[in-house]
Design an enzyme around this catalytic site. Structure first.
Site, PDB file in Angstrom:
ATOM      1  N   HIS A 179       0.825  -1.212   0.000  1.00 19.23           N
ATOM      2  CA  HIS A 179       0.000   0.000   0.000  1.00 19.23           C
ATOM      3  C   HIS A 179       0.856   1.258   0.000  1.00 19.23           C
ATOM      4  CE1 HIS A 179       0.149   1.151   4.363  1.00 19.23           C
ATOM      5  NE2 HIS A 179       0.276  -0.133   4.566  1.00 19.23           N
ATOM      6  N   ASP A 234       5.975   1.846   6.835  1.00 13.84           N
ATOM      7  CA  ASP A 234       4.699   1.143   6.670  1.00 13.84           C
ATOM      8  C   ASP A 234       3.881   1.972   5.681  1.00 13.84           C
ATOM      9  OD1 ASP A 234       2.211  -0.019   6.825  1.00 13.84           O
ATOM     10  OD2 ASP A 234       1.882   0.435   8.925  1.00 13.84           O
ATOM     11  N   GLU A 256      -5.141   2.019   2.518  1.00 16.28           N
ATOM     12  CA  GLU A 256      -5.068   0.842   3.386  1.00 16.28           C
ATOM     13  C   GLU A 256      -5.276   1.240   4.833  1.00 16.28           C
ATOM     14  OE1 GLU A 256      -2.896  -2.344   5.817  1.00 16.28           O
ATOM     15  OE2 GLU A 256      -2.755  -0.181   5.831  1.00 16.28           O
ATOM     16  N   GLU A 257      -4.670   2.345   5.231  1.00 14.81           N
ATOM     17  CA  GLU A 257      -4.667   2.749   6.643  1.00 14.81           C
ATOM     18  C   GLU A 257      -6.042   3.178   7.145  1.00 14.81           C
ATOM     19  OE1 GLU A 257      -2.299   2.184   8.535  1.00 14.81           O
ATOM     20  OE2 GLU A 257      -0.417   2.214   7.412  1.00 14.81           O
TER      21      GLU A 257
END
Lengths: 341, 361
Positions: B83, B192, B220-221
């Protein structure tokens, strides 16, 4: 209908004791395969759902029945040889204290818990307060139960009067009702698909992919509904299967609900209503598949008695099986809209 | 190229991607950076309706045949996924005195915000999360965490009008951290999942052993959204998600509690809040690592969730797994990553693809 009752009694113990925590359903899948022999074409989809197809002329009907049972997964082994776990499925940590855990690869352990400093009885327990008593040293425990090992709750079902007492009734009771119904039904009025779904307790994951593949025109979900004796108006044991009106992400489709009611009347089965706020069953996944599936939920009332054991009234279970058997021979009132083919 | 023909991990990719700004919903800069890295090496490149970058790569000619000479039609179609988005802040209002009100995008611990420097909006203007000096903090307040509603970003502007020249409501803010390296240890923001993005971009530098669709997803988060849409479109046979995950080592934390640890190899997921990883695929990855002598560790079960959770339940289901580089201090201003873990990830994913070509499932 005597044969359906006999079928339920014969099937349920083997279903309850079959191995099958979420994501590790091979044991129960094999048990179901044996029980379903000769009843239709059996396939397994990519997610692990067991699918039975019995071709017929009517609309495409999906019976969705989850087959997983609660489990635990090892998160680490401590220097003392004790294991730490997190839970797979919707059970509260406190309910699993004292449960015997069985591992697919063999071996067993006990679930204990950290009382903690000054922790009061009845306080909400976190999963990380649970530990696995392995009886082994750290090295051996780490080798036998490495991080990620999945365990199931050992079930030793028994009867108390009219009550079935067991750990895995949610949803092996549903599996037994449906298989008994399939064995005892008459001329089926549908193109029948039965999906024994995986990972229901982790968010209806198997039902999502299973329903997508089948693309049904009508969906009926068979599950267990937990009855709280303190809750006025809620379902109670011995009063018949519940017709689910509402849960999180699901409202009963009027035509499918009407179909269930007609089947209940024809089978002379009393029913009760189920309305709950929580998300519980595969119903929301079936309902929301593709362009939408007219869906209703049928649930067997169960009572949690503390600890891993739940209670189901034997008559409710047989009535559920009778209702499902009758449902399959009851034509739909009018063709519900939906389905793409 | 390494010994087994796997591409090498490109640190310059990680550097460029880490420095790029891309809070969930505003991944454009990261996407452009990736396009420039992979454009030359793919058969098709598109941006889907939500903004995910989708690259299709077929194996080199002749590779589709197994050693036995049996035509395998190139093996299973594998979706590799990382992502693009990172956690950050979103400007929700500009006060009359020029201070910016914000809310969090994705999971950020409020305790780490006070005093941090952010880069805001397209112009990447620096701003600080205002704080009182200790002299002025009342004793009763010192032990408390300020909720994000009470925090503000200070550009140094003295009025709403002045601030509005450089910043608008809806602008994103990212941690103002530049990439650096110390030996094999990298430091930067958004590892990340820029670590996964860089691993995936590195893998795409060579034609893979099986047909691959590489997807760099959005959002995504904030709920694994880009992956849900992309998986439906790509409809792969198998999916492997590449992540930068939390490593747990901290002072006074027991070794067995801190796994996975940075520098000890890629972390493999068995289960997290979104996924029961496909067992055959996990076994395959694990066996491949053993054979290739790549150290691996287990990601701690029960925590976190990744794009794999959505991919796995897409369509009639997709066998999915997650391989992660353990990073210290993710979802914070600066994360640390051991470059050896990133190199091992490239090697492990490549070698796994080779085994999938030979046989799957």
């Amino acid at each position: 209908m005597k044969s359906i009752a006999a079928s339920v009694d014969a099937l349920l113990p083997s279903f309850l004791t079959a191995y099958g925590p979420p994501g590790r359903e091979a044991g129960i899948r094999a048990t179901l395969r044996r029980a379903l022999r000769g009843l239709g074409t059996l396939t397994e989809d990519r997610t692990g759902n067991l699918l039975l197809h019995k071709p017929g002329k009517g609309p495409r009907l999906l019976l969705a029945v989850s087959m997983d049972a609660p489990g635990v997964i090892v998160t680490r082994i401590e220097g003392t040889g004790l294991g730490r776990v997190t839970l797979l499925g919707g059970r509260a940590p406190a309910e699993l204290i004292g449960a015997t855990i069985l591992f697919e690869e063999g071996g067993r352990a006990l679930l204990g818990y950290d009382r903690g400093r000054g922790s009061k009885d009845g306080a909400e327990l976190e999963p990380d307060q649970l530990f696995l008593e392995t009886g082994l040293g750290p090295k051996e425990a780490g080798r036998r139960f490495p991080v990620g090992t999945v365990g199931a709750i050992q079930d030793e079902p028994f009867r108390l009067g009219e009550l079935w007492c067991a750990a895995n009734l949610d949803n092996r009771a549903g599996c037994a009702a449906v298989v008994a119904a399939l064995r005892g039904t008459g001329v089926i009025r549908y193109d029948l698909h039965v999906a024994f779904t995986v990972q229901s307790d982790l968010g209806a994951r198997g039902a999502i992919t299973g329903t997508f593949g089948i693309d049904p025109e009508i969906g009926v979900v068979v599950d267990v509904a937990h009855a709280d004796p303190k809750e006025a108006g809620g379902p109670s044991l011995g009063k018949g299967p519940c017709l689910g009106l509402k849960e999180e992400g699901y409202l009963a489709h009027p035509l499918v609900l009407e179909l269930l009611k007609r089947a209940a009347t024809a089978a002379r089965v009393k029913t009760q209503w189920l309305i709950r706020e929580s998300e519980g069953s595969d119903a929301r996944a079936v309902r929301a598949s593709r362009a939408g599936v007219p869906t209703a939920l049928l649930a067997i009332p169960a009572r949690r008695s503390g600890g891993p054991i739940s209670l189901v009234h034997a008559r409710d279970l047989v009535d559920t099986a009778n209702l499902v058997a009758r449902l399959l021979t009851t034509p739909p009132s009018k063709q519900p809209k939906g389905g793409s083919r | 190229m390494s010994r087994n023909g796997a591409p090498v991990f490109e640190e310059r990719f990680l550097e460029a991607l880490s420095n790029a700004a891309g809070v969930s919903g505003g991944e454009g800069q990261v996407r452009e950076t990736l396009v420039s890295m992979v454009r030359e090496h793919v058969d098709g490149l598109e941006i889907d309706a939500l903004g995910s970058l989708v690259a299709r790569v077929s194996p080199a000619k002749g590779i589709g045949k197994s050693r036995a000479g049996r035509a395998r039609r190139g093996g299973p179609h594998v979706m590799l996924c990382a992502h693009m988005d990172e956690v950050g802040l979103l400007v929700t209002a500009i006060d009359s005195d020029g201070r910016l009100r914000v809310r969090k995008v994705g999971g950020i611990d409020s305790r780490i915000l006070v005093g941090q420097v952010f880069r805001v909006g397209e112009s990447a203007i620096q701003a600080v999360v205002g704080s009182l000096p200790p002299h002025l903090v009342p004793r009763a307040e010192r032990e408390k965490v300020t909720p994000v509603e009470d925090l503000y970003l200070d550009l140094g502007a003295s009025s709403r009008e002045e601030a509005a020249i450089r910043v608008a409501i809806g602008d994103y803010a990212v941690f103002d951290t530049r990439y650096e390296r110390w030996g094999t240890i990298s430091k930067g923001k958004a590892f990340d999942d820029r670590a996964g993005c860089a691993v995936l971009a590195s893998l795409i530098q060579r034609r893979p052993p099986v047909p691959v669709t590489a997807v760099w997803t959005v959002q995504e988060e904030v709920g694994l959204r880009g992956a849900a849409a992309a998986a439906r479109r790509v409809a792969p046979d198998v999916a492997i998600v590449l992540e930068g995950t939390a490593s747990g080592e901290m002072p006074r934390i027991e070794r067995e509690e801190s796994a996975p640890r940075m520098g000890e190899g890629p972390a493999i997921t068995v289960q997290d809040r979104s996924l029961m990883a496909d067992r055959r695929l996990v076994d395959r990855i694990q066996k491949t690592a053993k054979r290739r002598r790549i150290p691996t560790q287990w990601k701690r079960p029960g925590v976190g969730g990744t794009d794999a959770g959505r991919i796995a339940i897409s369509g009639t289901g997709v066998p999915s797994a997650v391989i992660s580089a353990p990073c210290r201090y993710i979802h914070a201003p600066a994360a640390y990553l051991d470059l050896r873990d990133a190199r091992r990830m490239v090697d492990l994913v490549w070698s796994t693809l080779e085994t999938l070509r030979e046989e799957w499932p």
